[in-house]
Scaffold this active site. Structure first.
Site, PDB file in Angstrom:
ATOM      1  N   ASP A   1      11.345   2.135   6.375  1.00 19.28           N
ATOM      2  CA  ASP A   1      10.969   0.718   6.402  1.00 19.28           C
ATOM      3  C   ASP A   1      12.252  -0.062   6.649  1.00 19.28           C
ATOM      4  OD1 ASP A   1      10.027  -1.957   5.698  1.00 19.28           O
ATOM      5  OD2 ASP A   1       8.410  -0.987   4.592  1.00 19.28           O
TER       6      ASP A   1
ATOM      7  N   ILE B   1       0.839  -1.213   0.000  1.00 19.90           N
ATOM      8  CA  ILE B   1       0.000   0.000   0.000  1.00 19.90           C
ATOM      9  C   ILE B   1       0.873   1.262   0.000  1.00 19.90           C
ATOM     10  CG2 ILE B   1      -1.732   1.304   1.328  1.00 19.90           C
ATOM     11  CD1 ILE B   1      -2.803  -1.465   2.304  1.00 19.90           C
TER      12      ILE B   1
ATOM     13  N   HIS C   1     -13.120   3.227   8.714  1.00 23.06           N
ATOM     14  CA  HIS C   1     -12.434   2.028   8.190  1.00 23.06           C
ATOM     15  C   HIS C   1     -13.026   1.600   6.844  1.00 23.06           C
ATOM     16  CE1 HIS C   1      -9.760  -1.422   9.763  1.00 23.06           C
ATOM     17  NE2 HIS C   1      -9.734  -1.417   8.444  1.00 23.06           N
TER      18      HIS C   1
ATOM     19  N   CYS D   1       2.484   0.988   7.839  1.00 24.08           N
ATOM     20  CA  CYS D   1       3.147  -0.176   8.431  1.00 24.08           C
ATOM     21  C   CYS D   1       2.131  -0.953   9.265  1.00 24.08           C
ATOM     22  CB  CYS D   1       4.338   0.267   9.291  1.00 24.08           C
ATOM     23  SG  CYS D   1       3.857   1.343  10.643  1.00 24.08           S
ATOM     24  N   PRO D   2       2.403  -2.223   9.535  1.00 21.87           N
ATOM     25  CA  PRO D   2       1.438  -2.995  10.326  1.00 21.87           C
ATOM     26  C   PRO D   2       1.486  -2.624  11.808  1.00 21.87           C
ATOM     27  CG  PRO D   2       3.311  -4.363   9.678  1.00 21.87           C
ATOM     28  CD  PRO D   2       3.563  -3.016   9.105  1.00 21.87           C
TER      29      PRO D   2
ATOM     30  N   ASP E   1      -8.636   6.886   8.938  1.00 22.96           N
ATOM     31  CA  ASP E   1      -9.624   5.885   8.512  1.00 22.96           C
ATOM     32  C   ASP E   1      -9.735   4.800   9.580  1.00 22.96           C
ATOM     33  OD1 ASP E   1     -11.433   4.723   6.541  1.00 22.96           O
ATOM     34  OD2 ASP E   1      -9.937   3.127   6.389  1.00 22.96           O
TER      35      ASP E   1
ATOM     36  N   THR F   1      -4.237   5.295   7.569  1.00 27.59           N
ATOM     37  CA  THR F   1      -5.205   4.347   6.998  1.00 27.59           C
ATOM     38  C   THR F   1      -4.773   2.931   7.361  1.00 27.59           C
ATOM     39  OG1 THR F   1      -3.968   4.266   4.927  1.00 27.59           O
ATOM     40  CG2 THR F   1      -5.835   5.794   5.009  1.00 27.59           C
ATOM     41  N   SER F   2      -3.853   2.811   8.339  1.00 25.35           N
ATOM     42  CA  SER F   2      -3.298   1.483   8.627  1.00 25.35           C
ATOM     43  C   SER F   2      -4.003   0.817   9.808  1.00 25.35           C
ATOM     44  CB  SER F   2      -1.794   1.585   8.838  1.00 25.35           C
ATOM     45  OG  SER F   2      -1.248   0.296   8.846  1.00 25.35           O
ATOM     46  N   ARG F   3      -3.624   1.182  11.024  1.00 26.67           N
ATOM     47  CA  ARG F   3      -4.301   0.644  12.211  1.00 26.67           C
ATOM     48  C   ARG F   3      -4.331   1.733  13.281  1.00 26.67           C
ATOM     49  NH1 ARG F   3      -6.260  -2.502   9.456  1.00 26.67           N
ATOM     50  NH2 ARG F   3      -6.162  -4.770   9.451  1.00 26.67           N
TER      51      ARG F   3
ATOM     52  N   GLU G   1     -11.809   1.753  17.710  1.00 30.11           N
ATOM     53  CA  GLU G   1     -12.848   1.691  16.676  1.00 30.11           C
ATOM     54  C   GLU G   1     -13.791   0.502  16.818  1.00 30.11           C
ATOM     55  OE1 GLU G   1     -10.222   1.400  13.146  1.00 30.11           O
ATOM     56  OE2 GLU G   1     -11.188  -0.528  12.741  1.00 30.11           O
TER      57      GLU G   1
HETATM   58  P1  NAD Z   1       2.714  -4.951   3.519  1.00 29.37           P
HETATM   59  O1  NAD Z   1       3.030  -6.114   4.391  1.00 29.37           O
HETATM   60  O2  NAD Z   1       2.774  -5.111   2.032  1.00 29.37           O
HETATM   61  O3  NAD Z   1       3.619  -3.701   3.911  1.00 29.37           O
HETATM   62  C1  NAD Z   1       3.903  -3.335   5.233  1.00 29.37           C
HETATM   63  C2  NAD Z   1       5.304  -2.742   5.237  1.00 29.37           C
HETATM   64  O4  NAD Z   1       5.553  -2.250   6.548  1.00 29.37           O
HETATM   65  C3  NAD Z   1       6.413  -3.748   4.911  1.00 29.37           C
HETATM   66  O5  NAD Z   1       7.238  -3.246   3.889  1.00 29.37           O
HETATM   67  C4  NAD Z   1       7.163  -3.912   6.226  1.00 29.37           C
HETATM   68  O6  NAD Z   1       8.562  -4.145   6.053  1.00 29.37           O
HETATM   69  C5  NAD Z   1       6.907  -2.560   6.856  1.00 29.37           C
HETATM   70  N1  NAD Z   1       7.139  -2.529   8.293  1.00 29.37           N
HETATM   71  C6  NAD Z   1       7.016  -3.532   9.203  1.00 29.37           C
HETATM   72  N2  NAD Z   1       7.325  -3.079  10.420  1.00 29.37           N
HETATM   73  C7  NAD Z   1       7.628  -1.774  10.289  1.00 29.37           C
HETATM   74  C8  NAD Z   1       8.049  -0.763  11.208  1.00 29.37           C
HETATM   75  N3  NAD Z   1       8.198  -1.022  12.504  1.00 29.37           N
HETATM   76  N4  NAD Z   1       8.273   0.470  10.715  1.00 29.37           N
HETATM   77  C9  NAD Z   1       8.120   0.728   9.398  1.00 29.37           C
HETATM   78  N5  NAD Z   1       7.755  -0.185   8.483  1.00 29.37           N
HETATM   79  C10 NAD Z   1       7.511  -1.421   8.934  1.00 29.37           C
HETATM   80  O7  NAD Z   1       1.246  -4.485   3.980  1.00 29.37           O
HETATM   81  P2  NAD Z   1       0.208  -3.609   3.138  1.00 29.37           P
HETATM   82  O8  NAD Z   1      -0.660  -4.507   2.328  1.00 29.37           O
HETATM   83  O9  NAD Z   1       0.922  -2.491   2.476  1.00 29.37           O
HETATM   84  O10 NAD Z   1      -0.710  -3.055   4.333  1.00 29.37           O
HETATM   85  C11 NAD Z   1      -0.203  -2.098   5.254  1.00 29.37           C
HETATM   86  C12 NAD Z   1      -1.193  -1.940   6.398  1.00 29.37           C
HETATM   87  O11 NAD Z   1      -2.398  -1.356   5.909  1.00 29.37           O
HETATM   88  C13 NAD Z   1      -1.670  -3.279   7.012  1.00 29.37           C
HETATM   89  O12 NAD Z   1      -0.787  -3.695   8.027  1.00 29.37           O
HETATM   90  C14 NAD Z   1      -3.034  -2.945   7.561  1.00 29.37           C
HETATM   91  O13 NAD Z   1      -2.889  -2.600   8.924  1.00 29.37           O
HETATM   92  C15 NAD Z   1      -3.451  -1.705   6.786  1.00 29.37           C
HETATM   93  N6  NAD Z   1      -4.686  -1.899   5.991  1.00 29.37           N
HETATM   94  C16 NAD Z   1      -5.722  -1.040   6.190  1.00 29.37           C
HETATM   95  C17 NAD Z   1      -6.900  -1.179   5.460  1.00 29.37           C
HETATM   96  C18 NAD Z   1      -8.055  -0.216   5.619  1.00 29.37           C
HETATM   97  O14 NAD Z   1      -9.158  -0.487   5.102  1.00 29.37           O
HETATM   98  N7  NAD Z   1      -7.906   0.912   6.278  1.00 29.37           N
HETATM   99  C19 NAD Z   1      -7.003  -2.215   4.521  1.00 29.37           C
HETATM  100  C20 NAD Z   1      -5.901  -3.066   4.351  1.00 29.37           C
HETATM  101  C21 NAD Z   1      -4.750  -2.908   5.083  1.00 29.37           C
END
Ligand code: NAD
Length: 335
Positions: A174, A155, A295, A205-206, A258, A232-234, A263
């Site tokens: 990252d 993302i 979300h 990031c997750p 988001d 938009t992550s968590r 939530e």
């Molecule tokens: P991904 O696994 O492809 O990418 C996550 C990246 O974060 C990786 O490159 C990883 O190396 C990096 N990372 C891990 N720990 C880290 C840290 N401490 N600091 C910085 N970077 C770090 O995941 P993605 O598909 O890109 O999804 C990212 C996040 O988006 C998911 O974890 C999820 O929480 C969130 N998400 C939100 C929605 C929504 O509807 N709002 C939908 C899908 C995913």
């Protein structure tokens, strides 16, 4: 395979039914969230299908395992809400949907940046009331601005690609450097440097123990005054109270969320006839420079189709005893 599908809305039923070609699996849809109390509904099902806001703690997992459940099929990429150690002890298999549409989430993140910057949310209301004054709607060119992307996976990389199109300077943080981002000219820097130089910070990031409250008082201190923060992550990546304080002082100039720390009690439900009890959330809603969506970043037709098709494929793999690339490796889980 008989699957108890928890926490379903009409759109889940539509897309999962369409993906379940030929009625291969016996999907039984339940509206309630999966909790310890509702786990009785899983009796007689070898598989349970759950979403991000279901309760998948040790007690609930224990209760469904006791009722004969062997497979937990997540309709999400994230699995931070699952007690993996308990799942391992119970011998559960957990399958997920690692990628369904990185475009959906990245495009939503950029939509939030544009709305906050050009104050579209405020302009919409003004024009409907016959107020065509421009005072208070002043924005800035995205072109030439520095955007810091924390987490440059699927993302984050698409977000970077879109912002590259706007002519932004890209900074990334990252553990892994993404070649697609490097090709866009992204510079990888340490977090304090990213915070200090970015006009906009977008979190991708997750959520893990190391990233819990990644944005707290210390990080905010390092940020540019008046910066824009997008999550938009968590929700738990952000210490909401620290961010609220920074909104009051003006250190944070714009906030797009988001996702929100608490939530689970709010999002995905129509609470318009209820008094919302979460005062931290209600305070956020009072700021003119805060935009919150519930979300919905993932919520596109393409994403829902991919989630449903992958979920059905995962269940079929499990039923047929085939190795599944989307299985969470519980052997890696440390206690
Ligand atoms: P991904 O696994 O492809 O990418 C996550 C990246 O974060 C990786 O490159 C990883 O190396 C990096 N990372 C891990 N720990 C880290 C840290 N401490 N600091 C910085 N970077 C770090 O995941 P993605 O598909 O890109 O999804 C990212 C996040 O988006 C998911 O974890 C999820 O929480 C969130 N998400 C939100 C929605 C929504 O509807 N709002 C939908 C899908 C995913």
């Amino acid at each position: 395979m008989k699957v108890a599908v928890f926490n379903t809305k009409s759109y889940d039923r539509t897309f999962l039914t369409a993906a379940n070609v030929g009625g291969k699996h016996d999907l039984v849809f339940f509206e309630p969230h999966l909790t310890l109390e509702t786990s009785v509904l899983a009796a007689g099902f070898p598989a349970v299908c759950a979403f991000v806001n279901d309760c998948l703690d040790a007690k609930t997992l224990g209760a469904i395992a006791e009722k004969g459940v062997r497979l937990l099929a997540l309709r999400s990429a994230g699995f931070n809400h699952v007690d993996l150690a308990a799942a391992k002890d119970l011998g559960l298999t957990i399958l997920r949907v690692p990628a369904y549409s990185p475009y959906a989430v990245a495009e939503h993140a950029v939509a939030m940046m544009l709305s906050l910057n050009r104050k579209i949310h405020r302009a919409y209301n003004r024009v409907r009331e016959g107020n065509f004054a421009l005072d208070g709607l002043l924005g800035f060119d995205l072109h030439g601005k520095t955007v810091g992307i924390v987490g440059t996976g699927r993302i984050g990389a698409i977000t970077a690609q879109i912002l590259h199109g706007f002519g932004c300077r890209l900074l990334g943080y990252d553990f892994l450097q993404n070649v697609d981002c490097l090709a866009l000219g992204m510079e990888y820097v340490a977090l304090p440097e990213l915070f200090a130089a970015s006009d906009i910070v977008s979190l991708h990031c997750p959520l893990m123990p190391e990233t819990y409250h990644l944005i707290g008082a210390e990080a905010i201190e390092q940020m540019k005054p008046g910066m824009m923060l997008i999550n938009t992550s968590r929700g738990q990546l952000i210490d909401t109270k620290a961010v609220t304080k920074a909104l009051k002082s003006g250190k944070i100039g714009y906030l797009g969320l988001d996702v929100y720390e608490q939530e689970t009690d709010l999002f995905f439900e129509d609470l318009s006839n209820h008094v919302i009890q979460d005062d931290v959330f209600q305070r956020l809603l009072t700021f003119p420079n805060v935009l919150i969506t519930g979300h919905q970043a993932f919520f596109t037709e393409e994403a829902l189709k991919n989630i449903a098709e992958t979920t059905i494929g995962n269940i079929t793999d499990f039923e047929q005893g085939r190795p599944c690339a989307n299985q969470i490796d519980l052997d890696q889980v440390k206690r």
